[in-house]
Motif scaffolding. Structure first.
Motif, PDB file in Angstrom:
ATOM      1  N   SER B  51       0.629  -1.443  -0.297  1.00 23.23           N
ATOM      2  CA  SER B  51       0.076  -0.175  -0.154  1.00 23.23           C
ATOM      3  C   SER B  51       0.916   0.974   0.178  1.00 23.23           C
ATOM      4  O   SER B  51       0.140   1.713  -0.421  1.00 23.23           O
ATOM      5  N   GLU B  52       1.901   1.157   0.640  1.00 26.18           N
ATOM      6  CA  GLU B  52       3.263   2.317   1.092  1.00 26.18           C
ATOM      7  C   GLU B  52       3.606   2.820  -0.488  1.00 26.18           C
ATOM      8  O   GLU B  52       3.361   3.270  -1.019  1.00 26.18           O
ATOM      9  N   GLN B  53       3.946   1.498  -1.263  1.00 32.69           N
ATOM     10  CA  GLN B  53       4.648   1.979  -2.431  1.00 32.69           C
ATOM     11  C   GLN B  53       3.559   2.291  -3.780  1.00 32.69           C
ATOM     12  O   GLN B  53       3.926   2.595  -4.268  1.00 32.69           O
ATOM     13  N   TYR B  55       1.283   4.893  -2.486  1.00 34.22           N
ATOM     14  CA  TYR B  55       0.644   6.018  -2.823  1.00 34.22           C
ATOM     15  C   TYR B  55       1.952   6.354  -2.791  1.00 34.22           C
ATOM     16  O   TYR B  55       1.834   7.787  -3.825  1.00 34.22           O
ATOM     17  N   ASP B  56       3.120   5.735  -3.303  1.00 30.29           N
ATOM     18  CA  ASP B  56       4.495   6.461  -3.405  1.00 30.29           C
ATOM     19  C   ASP B  56       4.485   6.510  -4.734  1.00 30.29           C
ATOM     20  O   ASP B  56       5.180   7.637  -6.172  1.00 30.29           O
ATOM     21  N   LEU B  57       3.945   5.406  -5.411  1.00 32.73           N
ATOM     22  CA  LEU B  57       4.168   5.845  -7.038  1.00 32.73           C
ATOM     23  C   LEU B  57       2.757   6.023  -7.938  1.00 32.73           C
ATOM     24  O   LEU B  57       2.788   6.831  -8.725  1.00 32.73           O
ATOM     25  N   GLY B  59       2.044   9.431  -6.571  1.00 29.23           N
ATOM     26  CA  GLY B  59       3.235  10.532  -6.196  1.00 29.23           C
ATOM     27  C   GLY B  59       1.326  11.640  -5.858  1.00 29.23           C
ATOM     28  O   GLY B  59       2.204  12.612  -5.822  1.00 29.23           O
ATOM     29  N   VAL B  60       0.293  11.512  -6.106  1.00 26.61           N
ATOM     30  CA  VAL B  60      -0.459  12.454  -5.798  1.00 26.61           C
ATOM     31  C   VAL B  60      -1.674  12.108  -4.169  1.00 26.61           C
ATOM     32  O   VAL B  60      -1.417  10.612  -4.790  1.00 26.61           O
ATOM     33  N   PRO B  61      -2.071  12.469  -4.048  1.00 26.68           N
ATOM     34  CA  PRO B  61      -3.176  12.030  -3.016  1.00 26.68           C
ATOM     35  C   PRO B  61      -3.873  11.296  -3.222  1.00 26.68           C
ATOM     36  O   PRO B  61      -4.728  11.546  -4.829  1.00 26.68           O
ATOM     37  N   GLY B  76       3.160  -0.496 -11.178  1.00 26.99           N
ATOM     38  CA  GLY B  76       4.399  -0.897 -10.594  1.00 26.99           C
ATOM     39  C   GLY B  76       4.524  -1.307  -9.731  1.00 26.99           C
ATOM     40  O   GLY B  76       5.656  -1.663  -9.448  1.00 26.99           O
ATOM     41  N   LEU B  77       3.961  -1.728  -9.116  1.00 27.63           N
ATOM     42  CA  LEU B  77       4.292  -3.015  -8.672  1.00 27.63           C
ATOM     43  C   LEU B  77       4.518  -4.258  -8.772  1.00 27.63           C
ATOM     44  O   LEU B  77       4.609  -4.467  -9.736  1.00 27.63           O
TER      45      LEU B  77
END
Lengths: 112, 279
Positions: B51-53, B55-57, B59-61, B76-77
């Motif tokens: 999940s963290e990954q 959100y990183d990928l 890049g926006v809320p 990207g996962l």
């Protein structure tokens, strides 16, 4: 190259790679993956690293703290414990000895 | 492409898509990790990292993520199939994987793949069922020895029959399931893991449960109890029939209730976790 051999070799080294990457400072999962995969040849993926982080934490080699994230949920940062550092030290010694011996063996074979 | 703030109606649906896409990916990943025998805590930890990954990928809320951004982040996962782990790290993992595959209906993983085709691992099904038959036969032989002092051919045969009847039931059940028309099955992305579990559970209860109870479990238990009490198994003794029915029915009912409760609890936990991940 035999895929099974490569997979086995990598499997044995994943824990060492994760501990070594965290020795450079705390990191969250995705950051850690990036840190490891910056080195060509390691190429570890999420299914290998993420469950391992949980196991290492449970074994007491890592601690976790929450930190803010710019967009998503709080990030979980992993950090080596004293026990984790000891384990890394042992693994590194074993790896270095094995690596040196194996290199010498290969060189000996090449020379003869 | 970010969602346009001038299009609130469109944005609402796109927000829903982003959360749903992440939820679907996490649910399917959770299923695969559970099938691989990872514990709940290991799965939660792994899903949290994914999940963290995401959100990183992204890049926006997530409120600003449109379908394209979401799809790029999901791409990207790691591919979901990569979470079908073959590494066995502990005995606990083996036991959890075996239990999961036996009870949760993961014996035959039927999914529609990206091309809309069903994918069944038949080799795995046959392997699990054969082991199940052998295991049940052994269990019955051991029970027989413990209760009667020595193995008798009657109980060994009943154990073998019991074990292999289950194979028959499971094969029949899975044959039915396998022959469901592809058109009648939703695509993988629309078929979340809890829904898959639920449908399998209903099948087990409606087809497997009664068949298992009537064909295999009840006669075998009745036979066993009559032998212990040194009473003839035939003609059927009404008193014994009621005792066996109640002693089997009540635990099975409680077991199914417990399993249903556990499943709902896990689903709720997962949903709560997913919600908290989006906070």
């Amino acid at each position: 190259m035999d895929n099974a051999w490569t997979a086995q070799l990598r499997k044995g080294l994943v824990e060492l790679a994760v501990l070594a990457a965290l020795n450079g400072g705390e990191a969250y999962g995705y950051q850690l993956l990036g840190r490891i995969n910056a080195f060509p040849g390691l190429n570890l993926n999420e299914p290998t690293v993420y469950p391992l982080l949980a196991r290492l934490t449970r074994a007491g080699y890592l601690t976790v703290r929450s930190g803010p994230s710019p967009h998503g949920p709080p990030r979980r940062y992993y950090c080596l414990t004293e026990s984790g550092r000891d384990r890394l030290k042992q693994m590194r010694t074993l790896w270095q000895t094995t690596n040196e011996s194996l290199t010498q063996l290969i060189q000996q074979g090449d020379e003869s | 492409m970010n969602a346009n703030t001038n299009a609130p109606m469109n944005m609402q649906s796109e927000i829903y898509d982003a959360r749903k896409a992440l939820g679907g990916y996490l649910e399917r990943t959770d299923l695969l990790l559970a099938r691989s025998g990872l514990s709940r805590s290991e799965r939660d930890e792994t899903l949290g990292q994914i999940s963290e990954q995401f959100y990183d990928l992204l890049g926006v809320p997530i409120e600003e993520a449109d379908r394209e951004l979401t799809e790029n982040a999901i791409a990207g996962l790691a591919p979901e199939r990569a979470f079908e782990l073959n590494d066995v790290m502990s005995t606990g993992q083996i036991l959890r994987a075996t239990w999961y595959r036996f009870c949760i209906g993961g014996i035959v993983p039927i999914f529609l793949n990206d091309h809309g085709r069903k994918r069944v691992v038949w080799g795995e099904l046959i392997k699990v069922l054969v082991w199940l038959g052998i295991f049940m036969s052994l269990v019955f032989a051991i029970i027989n020895m413990m209760m009667l002092g020595s193995p008798s051919w009657r109980w060994i045969v009943s154990g073998i029959m019991f074990g292999f009847m289950q194979i028959g039931i499971w094969l029949r059940f899975n044959w039915l399931y396998h022959h469901t028309p592809v058109e009648a099955m939703p695509r993988a992305e629309d078929w979340s893991a809890p829904r898959l579990h639920k449908i399998r559970y209903v099948w087990i209860l409606t087809v497997g449960g009664p068949a298992f109870f009537v064909i295999a479990l009840f006669p075998t238990t009745y036979w066993l109890v009559s032998a212990i009490l040194n009473r003839p198994a035939w003609p059927i003794d009404n008193g014994l029939f009621v005792i066996v029915s109640v002693s089997l029915g009540v635990p099975l009912y409680l077991l199914s209730m417990w399993d249903g409760w556990r499943r709902r609890r896990n689903t709720r936990r997962f949903q709560n976790w997913d919600r908290s991940a989006n906070m």
